[in-house]
Every structure is written in structure tokens, then in C-alpha cells.
Design a protein around this motif. Structure first.
Motif, PDB file in Angstrom:
ATOM      1  N   ILE A 470      83.983  44.611   4.911  1.00 63.87           N
ATOM      2  CA  ILE A 470      85.334  45.148   5.848  1.00 63.87           C
ATOM      3  C   ILE A 470      86.204  44.356   5.256  1.00 63.87           C
ATOM      4  O   ILE A 470      86.379  43.394   5.116  1.00 63.87           O
ATOM      5  N   GLY A 471      87.604  45.273   5.038  1.00 68.02           N
ATOM      6  CA  GLY A 471      88.476  44.744   4.980  1.00 68.02           C
ATOM      7  C   GLY A 471      89.271  45.577   5.286  1.00 68.02           C
ATOM      8  O   GLY A 471      89.517  46.083   5.838  1.00 68.02           O
ATOM      9  N   TYR A 472      91.331  45.055   5.616  1.00 64.57           N
ATOM     10  CA  TYR A 472      91.976  45.046   6.313  1.00 64.57           C
ATOM     11  C   TYR A 472      93.399  45.123   5.287  1.00 64.57           C
ATOM     12  O   TYR A 472      93.395  44.835   4.133  1.00 64.57           O
ATOM     13  N   ASN A 473      94.295  46.721   5.256  1.00 60.20           N
ATOM     14  CA  ASN A 473      94.997  46.918   4.286  1.00 60.20           C
ATOM     15  C   ASN A 473      96.347  47.508   5.334  1.00 60.20           C
ATOM     16  O   ASN A 473      95.641  48.273   6.803  1.00 60.20           O
ATOM     17  N   ARG A 474      98.085  47.846   4.830  1.00 57.68           N
ATOM     18  CA  ARG A 474      98.321  47.885   5.680  1.00 57.68           C
ATOM     19  C   ARG A 474      98.833  49.381   6.267  1.00 57.68           C
ATOM     20  O   ARG A 474      99.110  49.894   7.162  1.00 57.68           O
ATOM     21  N   VAL A 475      98.145  50.031   4.782  1.00 60.18           N
ATOM     22  CA  VAL A 475      98.275  51.621   4.992  1.00 60.18           C
ATOM     23  C   VAL A 475      97.477  52.097   5.688  1.00 60.18           C
ATOM     24  O   VAL A 475      97.246  52.791   6.776  1.00 60.18           O
ATOM     25  N   PHE A 476      96.008  52.179   5.739  1.00 61.04           N
ATOM     26  CA  PHE A 476      94.889  52.069   6.248  1.00 61.04           C
ATOM     27  C   PHE A 476      94.231  51.467   7.401  1.00 61.04           C
ATOM     28  O   PHE A 476      93.891  51.754   8.198  1.00 61.04           O
ATOM     29  N   GLY A 477      94.919  49.743   7.577  1.00 53.53           N
ATOM     30  CA  GLY A 477      94.086  49.234   9.063  1.00 53.53           C
ATOM     31  C   GLY A 477      92.930  49.170   8.056  1.00 53.53           C
ATOM     32  O   GLY A 477      92.167  48.608   6.874  1.00 53.53           O
ATOM     33  N   TYR A 478      91.562  49.108   9.125  1.00 58.48           N
ATOM     34  CA  TYR A 478      90.755  47.832   9.041  1.00 58.48           C
ATOM     35  C   TYR A 478      89.854  49.383   8.323  1.00 58.48           C
ATOM     36  O   TYR A 478      89.712  50.547   8.565  1.00 58.48           O
ATOM     37  N   TYR A 479      88.905  49.062   7.227  1.00 60.65           N
ATOM     38  CA  TYR A 479      88.152  49.716   6.822  1.00 60.65           C
ATOM     39  C   TYR A 479      86.777  48.841   6.632  1.00 60.65           C
ATOM     40  O   TYR A 479      87.080  47.757   6.629  1.00 60.65           O
TER      41      TYR A 479
END
Length: 867
Positions: A470-479
Motif C-alpha cells: 500500500i502506497g500514497y501520492n498526492r494525486v491518487f491518495g492511498y492505493y
């Protein structure tokens, strides 16, 4: 107006309703002021005056202060006599559509302060309302920081009564009706003595029907239940005051739960002159507390006790039953050292319940103030238990009234953390375990990584994808990221979000909901803390009556402990307070002077006054000998007895007096163009009008401000008027330098002569400070002048003039030594005045000298010859 920006249009619409106030207009993190308000505020607060574009050619003058520090600036404006309207943002600017909604939530005036940093903890802050018409006078005074309200009404001729009552309360703000404008004595008193903010109030507020309706609605009780059924003027003035408070405060007035209908006959009359001369709460010279009776008696441990002690001094009682009830309580504490020490120690941990509750009800109490309330509640059960075995009626009533407030203590203890931040907005106020939802959100914020690790592990096990992460970025949020080699294991519930070279990224409904919770948790926590804090506030506010009753009980106990402590430490005795017409004091002492002497012995004196053979005591003797001290100490002992205090004396029997009137000293009233003599005669006239046969009069040097014969004539006439029971017939201490008045002892029944004993040897004089029967044989003016350091030539010349006057000779002019040539030994015998040695020899009675005194006198004369 149409050219103004929408925000400035809103500003002017609000300002139109608050023309007489400085408008603090909330813009973000600042309160801004514009136009005239900005000019005034920049000058008074020393702020930088800037400008703001508002849709007009010229920039609007503007200045501002940070909203979190506004109290300091508001306090400075209030002290300078301004009123401040606080205009707050009523919605979140981030969510507002168009101009943020704003409203004035409160108008701060000198008489409506509730902020602890703007108030003196040891004094009430009153706002007064005055009504005057052909039917009489009405006066209402309220301290909204404590919820106290006092109401009085007087006859149409009661102008002096109103002034006396105003001097008791010393309000910081007064509102009044038009009828007061025609009463010059009251308006002059407000302007020149009280120096308070005074404003005319709309006549509509004094309408009987309007006032009655407001009172009934506010207290939820009928007039008869409030004791106002036969007091129409009190109703009108109280209604006007409540109306003004509703206009300025908007909320929080549920703090005012009852009223005290004051009958002027309940208390001793003490006008402002008497308060000043007796230095009850502040000294005449410096205006400080040190050196006053309050300074001596106030050993209280709580702010509530300090205010009540001041109230006791402002309102001495005239009912001996209530006075002796107080004295019984003081005596029990006086006799039981262990009880007194235990109670004093426990009182030291109690905060200001009255003003804390006011801020709770207004919604302005900080989290730390709630903890102060909790700590106070923790001390109450032990305090109540220690009073359980008390025998005096007052202490038993205090024990019954004192509510331990254990439920409030438990509520605040569960709800608010042990060391809360200064403000709610700082967060972390609500204690863990009080709100399940709040605990869940905090856990989510603090344990986000752990929660994600747990979800990741669960997904790996459920899908069989070992390298799922599980990761996170500002565009998609958590994924959820899955490598391409494992795409065949991806469940149908996964929603594809992004394709990369080596992997695919997905989201799930559970992850999306978790993301929403995590991202909004901070705002939700702040909102939930505010809501929970408000729930606590409402529950605490609902117990106002219990807290107020307990606060009153604690204040009374604190005052009684203080009076008992002072009595024990200073060697006071319990006075016998009765309805006789006698004042009999044995070995009385001045309570303040005694404390200022630094341990040096105070010369005690007796006092015996009644309305028959000792009605008027004419006291003669030199200045500096102690006449004024003696007279003041008598008045203070009487006053102390009538507040329920022990007194500085070996014994005292005090017949109730209905008023203490003083004429002690005077200074030019230059502001109103009155000379010393005019001020003196104005005060004498007022005393002659108001004093009754049950009063105590303290008159010092009547008539000294004019010529000798005029002054002596006035002084004699005043004594004759007082002694005549058809006029006054009051107990009086009358100090004078007019030795001719001592003949009145043989001419007027009830007049007795007394003097301050002095010992004179040659030119030396010693004041023995002892009051003895009989008139003084000399005023010792020249000797006193010598003690004061007047130049020797003046002392010699004064003696020469005195000798000539006493011998009936014409006073010869002072002779000057003629100019002589340099170094000449010629002496002009015409210029010689008796030398000091000659004067000393002439004044010395050798028959009274002991051998050692004779040797000392010879030595003294030899030293004079050397000079």
C-alpha cells in the motif's frame, strides 16, 4: 455606498448600529478598525495607521490587532473611557459563499467586563442605573462578573441618599434617565468624584410595562416573588438596566439569577467624605490599599473573600442581632486555633468560583479555567467536613450551604486532560475515554502507519499476493500496488486507478473510506472537541445555583477566618454591640497606625460617649499631639464592631450608630472654584442636614479656614446646634484650637472637655498621646513649629511677639542690624533681641529641676554660647 466593496458595505451596515462604539471587525486572524475608529485606535493604542482599498478613490484609514491578543488592547481602550463592539465571523471563511457573515457578539464597556485580566480580583466592578422623576429616585447596581444585583429606591428628596449609595458601589459606568440631568449635585458627583463613564439612557427603557415584562421574563418569576411588588421605581430602574445589558451582552445574562432589594436603613450611613477621611479602602494621599483599614483586616485567601471583606467595610450593619451572629462566628474561629489554621490552609486552594462561572456561562472560559474549577471542587468536601462540628449559627449555615460539587468535579476530571492547553483551538483538550468517536479519530491519526500495515497484511493473506503493498501520492491518495506477474490474483473488488511499466495500482472501497477518514480526521477532531467541550459547558452551567451558593458560603467563611486571624494576631477583643446610646471603649487603639508603628508601643486611650452627660467631647491640645488619630480610632472601632469584627481595645461596648459623619481636614477644591473654607462649610452643612441622634460625629478644627472670631463663632454655634436634642443630639468628638470653647462645659449639659497631655520642660515639649479630662492650658504652637524645623530667627521673633501680646502691649516691629563697615566691632544694641540663653533662663523654673536636669541645662546653655 454602491461604490464600496461588498465587505465594506457590510462593515458600514454594522457600524451604523454601533456609532458610539469602536468596532473591532474580524478579518481572518485580526480585528481591523476603519475610518474614524482606526484614527482613534491608532492614537490611543499607538498602532500604525495604514489604508485599505475599499472601492473609493481614497484608501480607508485602517489599523488592526491580532485576535488572540485583543484583550490587552480592549482593556486599554476601556480604561480610556471607550466602548468596544466585537464583530465576529459567524461562519468558516473557507466554506462561505460570498462575503463572510459577521455579527456583533458583544459590546464591552467599563461596567460590563468579565475578563479576569481586565478586573481587579479584590473589588467588584459595578454598572449603575439611576432614575429620577417626581415620584422619587431609583438605583440599580450590577456586577455581571459575579451576577450580583442591588436595587434601591428613595423619596423625591433623596438626592443625598443616592450619592451615598453610589459612593458605596463606586461604579465604573452609569446610565441614567433625563430627569437626572436636572439634579446638579448628582451629576457633579458623577463627574468630579466617581470619574466614571456616564451615558443618557433611552426613556423607553424606563417605561413601567416594558420594565416589568423584561424582569418577569428574565427571572421567570413574578414581581412579588422578587420582592418588587410595592417598589414601582425599583422595577423601572432594574428593567432599564437589564435592557441595556441585553443590548450590550447578547448572551450570558442567565448569570444574573436574583436581586437584593436594599433598604437604606439596613446599613450605617457612610458618605464619600467619611470613607475618605477614615481611609477605609484607600489612603487619602496615595490612593493605595496599604495604610487602610482594609489592609489591616484583609487576610483572606480567596478572591471572593477579598470582595466580600470590602463589601463588609462599605456596608456596616445596624442590626445588632446580625452583627452578633457574625461576632459569634469570628469568636469560635478566634478561640479554636487548629480549626482556623486548617480552614485557612484549605481556603488557599480555592479559585474564584463566581467569576469562573460567569466565563463558563458566557462560553469564554478556557480549558485551564475548567481545571481550576475542578481543583476547587476537590477542596470542598474536606472544607465541609472540617465545619461539621462548629457550634455558631453562621458557621453551621455555611456548612449546610456549602455543596461539595462532587459531580462537577467528576465530570470535568473525566472530560478535560490534566494539563490542558491555554485555548480550545490548540487541541488536545478532551481526555481519552470521554468520547468514543474522538478516541477513534485520534487513534486513526496517531496510528495511520500501523493501520495501513495491518490492511496490507490482511490483503496479502486474502489475495495470496506476497509482494502487494500500500502506497500514497498526492494525486491518487492511498492505493494498492500489484506487480504485473500477479495480476491474475487481483480480486474483482479492486478498482484499477493507474497503470505503470511494471505494476498496476488499485483502490478499494475500504481504502477509500479510510483515506477519507484520515484526510478529514484533523478537522473532525477539532469540531468534535469543540462540540464535546460545549456539552461540558452546558452541564456545568446548569449547576449555576449550586456553585453560586457555595461561592457565597466560601466567601463568608474566608472573611470570618480573616477577622479571627487579625483579632488573634493583633490582640483585639470582642465588642459588646447593643442598642444603648453609649460608646464605651477602654484602652482603645488605632488599628492602622498601630500596625504602621513597626512594633513600637501604641498609647491606648479610653472613650466614653452617650446622649446625656457625655454627648460632646471637646478635645484641645497642640497639633501633632494625636487628636485626629484619637478621633479616627474611635470611629474605626465603632465601624469595625458593626461589621462584626473584634476591635483594638481592652474592652468595648458599642451602642449602634446609624451613621458616621466626619469633617477632618480640607483642601481647596480648585476644579469647582471652592476655597478650603467653602469646602469645610459645605461638609458641615451636609452633616447638620443628615445626622441623627443615633449618629457619631467626628469634627476636627471647625472654622479654622476663616478669621479667628468668625471661626470661633461658627465652631461654638455648631456645638450648640448638635447639643440641642431638638436639632440633633448626637454623640460627637470635637477637636479645636479655640480654647475659648472650653467654657461650654459649664454652660451646655453633656459637653465635656478633654486634652492631649503634654510634658514641657523649657523649650522642649513631649507629646504623651494620652487623652485626659480638662482643657489644654496652651496650644504649644511655637514649640511645635520648632519641632517641625522652622528657622530659629522665626521662633525667637514669634516668642517675642507672643510675650508682647500676652502682656497687652503693642507688637513692636522686628529690628534689623544696621550695615557696618567690614571688620568693625561696633554693635548696635537697638538690634539685639533676647538671645537663646536668655530666653532659656527666663523660661526655666529652677524649683522644678532635679540636680541632673540642672547640670544638663547648664551644659545646653554653654553649647548655645559656643554657637
Amino acid at each position: 455606498m454602491e461604490n464600496l466593496s461588498p465587505m465594506m458595505q457590510q462593515y458600514f451596515a454594522i457600524k451604523e448600529k454601533h456609532k458610539d462604539h469602536i468596532l473591532f471587525f474580524r478579518l481572518g486572524d485580526f480585528y481591523e478598525m476603519f475610518y474614524d475608529d482606526a484614527v482613534v485606535a491608532s492614537r490611543e493604542l499607538e498602532l500604525t495607521l495604514t489604508g485599505k482599498v475599499c472601492g473609493q478613490e481614497e484608501r480607508a484609514p485602517m489599523c488592526g490587532v491580532p485576535y488572540h491578543a485583543c484583550d490587552v488592547y480592549i482593556s486599554r481602550l476601556i480604561k480610556k473611557g471607550y466602548k468596544v463592539a466585537i464583530c465576529e465571523q459567524m461562519e468558516n471563511p473557507a466554506l462561505a459563499k460570498g462575503v463572510v457573515k459577521r455579527e456583533v457578539i458583544r459590546v464591552v464597556t467599563p461596567g460590563t467586563l468579565i475578563e479576569s485580566n481586565m478586573l481587579a480580583e479584590d473589588a467588584n466592578n459595578y454598572i449603575a442605573c439611576i432614575l429620577c422623576d417626581t415620584k422619587g429616585w431609583g438605583l440599580a447596581c450590577a456586577d455581571i462578573s459575579t451576577g450580583q444585583v442591588f436595587v434601591s429606591q428613595f423619596a423625591a428628596s433623596g438626592q443625598e441618599d443616592v450619592i451615598n449609595e453610589l459612593s458605596r458601589y463606586n461604579p465604573s459606568e452609569i446610565i441614567f434617565n433625563e430627569g437626572v440631568l436636572d439634579q446638579t449635585a448628582v451629576t457633579k458627583f458623577m463627574k468630579e468624584k466617581l470619574h466614571c463613564l456616564a451615558d443618557l439612557c433611552d426613556n423607553e427603557k424606563f417605561e413601567p410595562a416594558v420594565a416589568e415584562q423584561l424582569i418577569v421574563r428574565h427571572f421567570s418569576r413574578e414581581l412579588q416573588d422578587l420582592g418588587l411588588q410595592d417598589k414601582p421605581i425599583s422595577v423601572r430602574v432594574l428593567g432599564a438596566l437589564l435592557s441595556y445589558l441585553y443590548e450590550t451582552q447578547q448572551k450570558g445574562l442567565e448569570r444574573i439569577t436574583g436581586i437584593n432589594c436594599v433598604n437604606a436603613e439596613q446599613y450605617m450611613v457612610l458618605d464619600m467624605t467619611a470613607r475618605r477621611n477614615l481611609e477605609l479602602t484607600q489612603t487619602m494621599r496615595t490612593g493605595e490599599k496599604r495604610g487602610t483599614l482594609l489592609w489591616v483586616l484583609d487576610k483572606t485567601k480567596t478572591a471572593m473573600g477579598k470582595r466580600l471583606m470590602r463589601s463588609f467595610l462599605d456596608k456596616p450593619l445596624v442590626n445588632p442581632a446580625i452583627i452578633n451572629k457574625r461576632l459569634n462566628a469570628v469568636e469560635e474561629l478566634y478561640n479554636d486555633l487548629m480549626l482556623r489554621c486548617d480552614l485557612t490552609e484549605q481556603l488557599s486552594g480555592i479559585f474564584d468560583l463566581e467569576r469562573l462561572m460567569t466565563r463558563v456561562i458566557y462560553g469564554s472560559a478556557s480549558p485551564r479555567e475548567y481545571k481550576s474549577l475542578e481543583y476547587t471542587c476537590r477542596a470542598l468536601p474536606q472544607l465541609k467536613a472540617r465545619l461539621a462540628d462548629c457550634r455558631s449559627q453562621y458557621l453551621q449555615e455555611i456548612e449546610r450551604t456549602l455543596d461539595p460539587l462532587e459531580d462537577l468535579c467528576e465530570l470535568i476530571g473525566r472530560a478535560i486532560v490534566d494539563e490542558p492547553p491555554a485555548a480550545l483551538k490548540d487541541g488536545g483538550v478532551i481526555k481519552e475515554g470521554f468520547s468514543e468517536e474522538l478516541d477513534s479519530l485520534r487513534s486513526l491519526v496517531h496510528n495511520t502507519k500501523q493501520i495501513l500495515v495491518e490492511i496490507e497484511s490482511a490483503e496479502k493473506e486474502k489475495t495470496g499476493i506476497k509482494n502487494l503493498k500500500i502506497g500514497y501520492n498526492r494525486v491518487f491518495g492511498y492505493y494498492i500496488e500489484v506487480t504485473k506477474s500477479n495480476l491474475n490474483l487481483v480480486p474483482e473488488t479492486y478498482i484499477r486507478k493507474q497503470t505503470l511499466a511494471n505494476c498496476e495500482r488499485y483502490i478499494t472501497q475500504e481504502l477509500k473510506e479510510l483515506e477519507e477518514k484520515i484526510l478529514t480526521a484533523g478537522d473532525r477532531i477539532a469540531t468534535l472537541e469543540a462540540e464535546t467541550f460545549e456539552q461540558v459547558r452546558v452541564k456545568v452551567s446548569a449547576e449555576l445555583h449550586r456553585v453560586q451558593a457555595t461561592a457565597s458560603a466560601v466567601a463568608s467563611l474566608d472573611v470570618f477566618c480573616s477577622l479571627a486571624t487579625v483579632a488573634s494576631n493583633n490582640g483585639y477583643c470582642r465588642p459588646d454591640v447593643n442598642l444603648s446610646d453609649e460608646i464605651v471603649i477602654r484602652e482603645g487603639r488605632h488599628p492602622v497606625v498601630e500596625q504602621l508603628m513597626g512594633g513600637a508601643p501604641f498609647v491606648a486611650n479610653d472613650t466614653a460617649l452617650n446622649r446625656s452627660d457625655h454627648m460632646i467631647a471637646i478635645i484641645t491640645g497642640p497639633n501633632m499631639a494625636g487628636k485626629s488619630t484619637y478621633m479616627r480610632q474611635t470611629a474605626l472601632i465603632v465601624l469595625m464592631a458593626q461589621i462584626g469584627s473584634f476591635v483594638p481595645a481592652a474592652s468595648a461596648s458599642i451602642g449602634i450608630v446609624d451613621g458616621i459623619y466626619t469633617r477632618v481636614g480640607a483642601s481647596d477644591d480648585l476644579a469647582s472654584g471652592q476655597s478650603t473654607f467653602m469646602v469645610e462649610m459645605t461638609e458641615v452643612a451636609q452633616i447638620m442636614r443628615e445626622a441623627t441622634s443615633r449618629s457619631l460625629l467626628i469634627l476636627d478644627e471647625i472654622g479654622r479656614g476663616t478669621s479667628t472670631f468668625d471661626g470661633m463663632s461658627i465652631a461654638r454655634a455648631v456645638i450648640e446646634y448638635i447639643a440641642d436634642k431638638r436639632h440633633i443630639g448626637a454623640k460627637t468628638l470635637f477637636a479645636t484650637h479655640y480654647h475659648e470653647l472650653t467654657v461650654l462645659e459649664d454652660e451646655i449639659p453633656g459637653v465635656q472637655n478633654y486634652n492631649i497631655a503634654c510634658k514641657k520642660r523649657g523649650e522642649d515639649i513631649t507629646f504623651l498621646r494620652r487623652i485626659v479630662p480638662g482643657g489644654a492650658d496652651d496650644s504649644y504652637g511655637i514649640e511645635v513649629s520648632r519641632l517641625a524645623g522652622v528657622p530659629d530667627w522665626i521662633i525667637k521673633r514669634a516668642r517675642q511677639v507672643l510675650n508682647q501680646l500676652e502682656e497687652g502691649r503693642t507688637v513692636s516691629p522686628a529690628k534689623k542690624k544696621p550695615a557696618t563697615e567690614q571688620g568693625s566691632s561696633q554693635i548696635s544694641f537697638e538690634a539685639i533681641v533676647p538671645s537663646e540663653v536668655e530666653e532659656t533662663l527666663r523660661k526655666t523654673d529652677v524649683n522644678t529641676l532635679t540636680p541632673i536636669e540642672a547640670l544638663n541645662k547648664l551644659y545646653e546653655m554653654k553649647e548655645l554660647l559656643k554657637e
